[in-house]
Design a protein around this motif. Structure first.
Motif, PDB file in Angstrom:
ATOM      1  N   TYR A   1       1.476  -1.268   0.560  1.00  0.00           N
ATOM      2  CA  TYR A   1       0.406  -0.340   0.510  1.00  0.00           C
ATOM      3  C   TYR A   1       0.680   0.625   0.208  1.00  0.00           C
ATOM      4  CZ  TYR A   1      -2.675   4.137   2.185  1.00  0.00           C
ATOM      5  OH  TYR A   1      -3.060   5.126   1.824  1.00  0.00           O
ATOM      6  N   GLU A   2       1.912   0.912   0.761  1.00  0.00           N
ATOM      7  CA  GLU A   2       2.543   2.868   0.762  1.00  0.00           C
ATOM      8  C   GLU A   2       3.634   3.036  -0.244  1.00  0.00           C
ATOM      9  OE1 GLU A   2       2.100   4.509   3.208  1.00  0.00           O
ATOM     10  OE2 GLU A   2       1.200   4.204   4.919  1.00  0.00           O
ATOM     11  N   LYS A   3       3.927   1.810  -0.810  1.00  0.00           N
ATOM     12  CA  LYS A   3       4.750   2.209  -1.861  1.00  0.00           C
ATOM     13  C   LYS A   3       3.719   2.621  -3.458  1.00  0.00           C
ATOM     14  CE  LYS A   3       8.944   0.327  -0.389  1.00  0.00           C
ATOM     15  NZ  LYS A   3      10.493  -0.293  -0.776  1.00  0.00           N
ATOM     16  N   ALA A   4       2.739   1.599  -3.389  1.00  0.00           N
ATOM     17  CA  ALA A   4       2.012   1.384  -4.403  1.00  0.00           C
ATOM     18  C   ALA A   4       1.220   3.277  -4.482  1.00  0.00           C
ATOM     19  CB  ALA A   4       0.806   0.905  -4.305  1.00  0.00           C
ATOM     20  N   ARG A   5       1.154   3.904  -3.263  1.00  0.00           N
ATOM     21  CA  ARG A   5       0.832   5.158  -2.785  1.00  0.00           C
ATOM     22  C   ARG A   5       1.714   6.139  -3.227  1.00  0.00           C
ATOM     23  NH1 ARG A   5       0.725   8.609   1.129  1.00  0.00           N
ATOM     24  NH2 ARG A   5      -1.504  10.090   1.257  1.00  0.00           N
ATOM     25  N   GLN A   6       2.942   6.177  -2.746  1.00  0.00           N
ATOM     26  CA  GLN A   6       3.441   7.256  -3.516  1.00  0.00           C
ATOM     27  C   GLN A   6       3.371   7.029  -5.105  1.00  0.00           C
ATOM     28  OE1 GLN A   6       7.886   8.480  -1.424  1.00  0.00           O
ATOM     29  NE2 GLN A   6       8.178   6.344  -1.916  1.00  0.00           N
ATOM     30  N   ALA A   7       4.158   5.951  -5.533  1.00  0.00           N
ATOM     31  CA  ALA A   7       3.874   5.868  -6.620  1.00  0.00           C
ATOM     32  C   ALA A   7       2.861   6.925  -7.097  1.00  0.00           C
ATOM     33  CB  ALA A   7       3.687   4.000  -7.509  1.00  0.00           C
ATOM     34  N   ILE A   8       1.318   6.398  -7.210  1.00  0.00           N
ATOM     35  CA  ILE A   8       0.340   7.148  -8.290  1.00  0.00           C
ATOM     36  C   ILE A   8       0.408   8.363  -7.647  1.00  0.00           C
ATOM     37  CG2 ILE A   8      -2.356   7.385  -7.599  1.00  0.00           C
ATOM     38  CD1 ILE A   8      -2.106   3.824  -7.383  1.00  0.00           C
ATOM     39  N   ARG A   9       0.848   8.608  -6.000  1.00  0.00           N
ATOM     40  CA  ARG A   9       0.584   9.800  -5.859  1.00  0.00           C
ATOM     41  C   ARG A   9       1.581  11.113  -6.996  1.00  0.00           C
ATOM     42  NH1 ARG A   9       3.886  13.300  -3.059  1.00  0.00           N
ATOM     43  NH2 ARG A   9       4.797  11.358  -2.618  1.00  0.00           N
ATOM     44  N   THR A  10       3.080  10.707  -7.244  1.00  0.00           N
ATOM     45  CA  THR A  10       3.756  11.408  -7.484  1.00  0.00           C
ATOM     46  C   THR A  10       3.677  10.921  -9.356  1.00  0.00           C
ATOM     47  OG1 THR A  10       5.695   9.809  -8.222  1.00  0.00           O
ATOM     48  CG2 THR A  10       5.622  11.134  -5.892  1.00  0.00           C
TER      49      THR A  10
ATOM     50  N   VAL B   1      -8.492  -1.491  -2.273  1.00  0.00           N
ATOM     51  CA  VAL B   1      -9.649  -0.716  -2.230  1.00  0.00           C
ATOM     52  C   VAL B   1      -9.424   0.648  -1.430  1.00  0.00           C
ATOM     53  CG1 VAL B   1     -11.841  -0.869  -0.431  1.00  0.00           C
ATOM     54  CG2 VAL B   1     -11.159  -2.999  -1.523  1.00  0.00           C
ATOM     55  N   ARG B   2      -8.454   0.528  -0.816  1.00  0.00           N
ATOM     56  CA  ARG B   2      -7.790   2.021   0.613  1.00  0.00           C
ATOM     57  C   ARG B   2      -7.653   3.118  -0.904  1.00  0.00           C
ATOM     58  NH1 ARG B   2      -3.697  -0.291   4.532  1.00  0.00           N
ATOM     59  NH2 ARG B   2      -3.421   1.942   4.610  1.00  0.00           N
ATOM     60  N   LEU B   3      -6.493   2.455  -1.850  1.00  0.00           N
ATOM     61  CA  LEU B   3      -5.683   3.082  -3.609  1.00  0.00           C
ATOM     62  C   LEU B   3      -6.631   3.914  -3.552  1.00  0.00           C
ATOM     63  CD1 LEU B   3      -2.903   1.051  -4.045  1.00  0.00           C
ATOM     64  CD2 LEU B   3      -2.556   3.603  -2.678  1.00  0.00           C
TER      65      LEU B   3
END
Length: 265
Positions: free
Chosen positions: A15-24, A49-51
């Motif tokens: 979750y945390e790394k995928a979130r950062q990839a999507i955000r950037t 689901v969270r993302l």
């Protein structure tokens, strides 16, 4: 709607790394019309689901089992309608509008089918990812310490080449690459016989039967990399299995490039 570029990210409990990839990706991509697809390989942490709740613009594809890297990316083959498609690891961090830069580069060079930029560690050091086609001697040298193997290691990682300009390569890392969508579909995406490892070397080699594959050194992404096969017996065995699958598939087949004469743009 047809996009300039589509992106697929395969996620498994990350979750945390995928979130950062999507955000950037969303933060820095402005020069092209982009659609992001998150493929969830049956994560157990509810990350997809969270993302999806956090980033409403992305498309989410759910798999009921962990298909591995290549097969996961292949789940978007029938969904993407774009000129170019980006394969992006969940541990990639953007710092610039690199997708606009790379799509512009490919539009100006129609003979190039796939490109990969420079990649750096989080501390700024370069990752030496453009490589020659895998051979057993290179893989042994890469895992064996000592000066005896240094020349082979350098040759495999193309450190004996001038990579300060756009250069034809044989092996583009799957952590971040941009491919023409038509070409990606023509070759059928990734070979799903590889659960993990060597599928990017295989994809590069398939693409080279049709178009040029190049390293683009003028911009970079950050790769928050963890070498799983170096720390886990399970991943090491998967790595070895994929290696034998790769060598068996390409046995006796000619190299698409003269590796001693890398072409410059």
């Amino acid at each position: 709607m047809k996009y300039d570029v589509t992106v697929s990210i395969v996620n498994y409990n990350n979750y945390e790394k995928a979130r950062q990839a999507i955000r950037t990706l969303l933060e820095y991509t402005h020069g092209v019309r982009m659609k992001i697809y998150l493929v969830d390989n049956a994560s157990k942490d509810d990350s997809a689901v969270r993302l999806a709740d956090e980033f409403s613009a992305i498309g989410v594809v759910f798999s009921d089992k962990n298909l591995g890297f290549g097969a996961g990316h292949n789940l978007v083959l029938d969904l993407i309608d774009s000129d170019f498609h980006a394969i992006v690891n969940p541990d990639i961090i953007l710092h610039s509008d690199i997708l606009a830069e790379l799509t512009g580069f490919l539009r100006k060079n129609p003979d190039i089918g796939l490109c990969t930029p420079a990649v750096r560690y989080t501390n700024g050091d370069p990752q030496y990812l453009p490589k020659r086609n895998p051979k057993l001697k290179y893989l042994i040298a890469n895992r064996t310490p000592g000066k005896k193997w240094e020349n082979l290691r350098r040759h495999y990682k193309m450190l004996d080449e001038d990579l300060t300009e756009v250069t034809d390569i044989e092996f583009a890392s799957g952590c971040f690459l941009l491919v023409r969508t038509e070409l990606f579909k023509q070759i059928g995406g990734f070979d799903e016989r590889y659960f993990m490892y060597f599928e990017d070397a295989d994809l590069s080699r398939m693409a080279l039967q049709i178009a040029r594959v190049v390293f683009y050194p003028y911009d970079y992404v950050v790769h928050d990399y963890a070498r799983s096969s170096a720390h886990s017996l399970r991943y090491l065995l998967i790595h070895i299995g994929s290696m034998f699958k790769y060598f068996w598939k390409w046995r006796g087949k000619a190299q698409p490039l003269d590796t001693g004469k890398q072409k410059k743009l």
